[in-house]
Scaffold this motif. Structure first.
Motif, PDB file in Angstrom:
ATOM      1  N   PHE A  52      -5.780  -4.169  12.387  1.00  0.00           N
ATOM      2  CA  PHE A  52      -4.423  -4.534  12.002  1.00  0.00           C
ATOM      3  C   PHE A  52      -3.753  -3.284  11.441  1.00  0.00           C
ATOM      4  CE2 PHE A  52      -6.913  -8.374  11.724  1.00  0.00           C
ATOM      5  CZ  PHE A  52      -6.107  -9.305  12.347  1.00  0.00           C
ATOM      6  N   ILE A  53      -2.546  -2.993  11.959  1.00  0.00           N
ATOM      7  CA  ILE A  53      -1.810  -1.808  11.532  1.00  0.00           C
ATOM      8  C   ILE A  53      -0.396  -2.229  11.153  1.00  0.00           C
ATOM      9  CG2 ILE A  53      -0.949   0.467  12.230  1.00  0.00           C
ATOM     10  CD1 ILE A  53      -3.130   0.430  14.435  1.00  0.00           C
ATOM     11  N   ASP A  54       0.075  -1.771   9.993  1.00  0.00           N
ATOM     12  CA  ASP A  54       1.480  -1.953   9.660  1.00  0.00           C
ATOM     13  C   ASP A  54       2.060  -0.598   9.254  1.00  0.00           C
ATOM     14  OD1 ASP A  54       0.885  -1.535   6.970  1.00  0.00           O
ATOM     15  OD2 ASP A  54       1.069  -3.629   6.410  1.00  0.00           O
ATOM     16  N   ASN A  84       4.746   9.966  10.137  1.00  0.00           N
ATOM     17  CA  ASN A  84       6.157  10.334  10.137  1.00  0.00           C
ATOM     18  C   ASN A  84       6.922   9.408  11.087  1.00  0.00           C
ATOM     19  OD1 ASN A  84       6.188  11.393  12.828  1.00  0.00           O
ATOM     20  ND2 ASN A  84       5.277  13.290  12.077  1.00  0.00           N
ATOM     21  N   GLU A  85       8.228   9.518  11.074  1.00  0.00           N
ATOM     22  CA  GLU A  85       9.077   8.604  11.848  1.00  0.00           C
ATOM     23  C   GLU A  85       8.901   8.745  13.357  1.00  0.00           C
ATOM     24  OE1 GLU A  85      13.202  11.138  11.589  1.00  0.00           O
ATOM     25  OE2 GLU A  85      12.577   9.931   9.877  1.00  0.00           O
ATOM     26  N   ASN A  86       8.324   9.841  13.827  1.00  0.00           N
ATOM     27  CA  ASN A  86       8.083  10.028  15.257  1.00  0.00           C
ATOM     28  C   ASN A  86       6.758   9.417  15.718  1.00  0.00           C
ATOM     29  OD1 ASN A  86      10.485  11.502  15.583  1.00  0.00           O
ATOM     30  ND2 ASN A  86       9.467  13.357  14.886  1.00  0.00           N
ATOM     31  N   SER A  87       5.976   8.914  14.785  1.00  0.00           N
ATOM     32  CA  SER A  87       4.680   8.317  15.132  1.00  0.00           C
ATOM     33  C   SER A  87       4.898   6.858  15.516  1.00  0.00           C
ATOM     34  CB  SER A  87       3.728   8.404  13.935  1.00  0.00           C
ATOM     35  OG  SER A  87       3.517   9.738  13.573  1.00  0.00           O
ATOM     36  N   THR A  88       5.040   6.624  16.808  1.00  0.00           N
ATOM     37  CA  THR A  88       5.397   5.278  17.263  1.00  0.00           C
ATOM     38  C   THR A  88       4.383   4.670  18.225  1.00  0.00           C
ATOM     39  OG1 THR A  88       6.688   6.194  19.077  1.00  0.00           O
ATOM     40  CG2 THR A  88       7.867   5.720  17.012  1.00  0.00           C
TER      41      THR A  88
END
Length: 82
Positions: free
Chosen positions: A42-44, A66-70
């Protein structure tokens, strides 16, 4: 990075490249059952929880990507059942 070391029968969490915050490596001894490792992950936004072998062992970690890790990538050298 989440890794299973077959030779040492250890599950490893490596947070050294997980964004801001503390890095580090943690390990938990866990044996394969019928030559398989059962994972429920489970990842949030800031945590990862991993249930190994139907909850025989549980590991969790805080991450601050960071915000680019999608994305999430999976790879193996052996047969995988999802």
């Amino acid at each position: 990075m989440l890794t299973y070391d077959v030779l040492n029968q250890e599950f490893i969490i490596n947070r050294d490249h997980s964004g801001k915050g503390p890095g580090g490596i943690r390990k938990a001894p866990i044996s394969l059952k019928n030559n398989m490792l059962a994972l429920r992950i489970f990842i949030d936004r800031s945590s990862v929880e991993i249930f190994l072998q139907e909850g025989e062992k549980v590991m969790s970690a805080r991450i601050y990507p960071n915000e680019n890790s999608t994305g999430v990538q999976l790879f193996t050298d052996h047969k995988t059942i999802i």
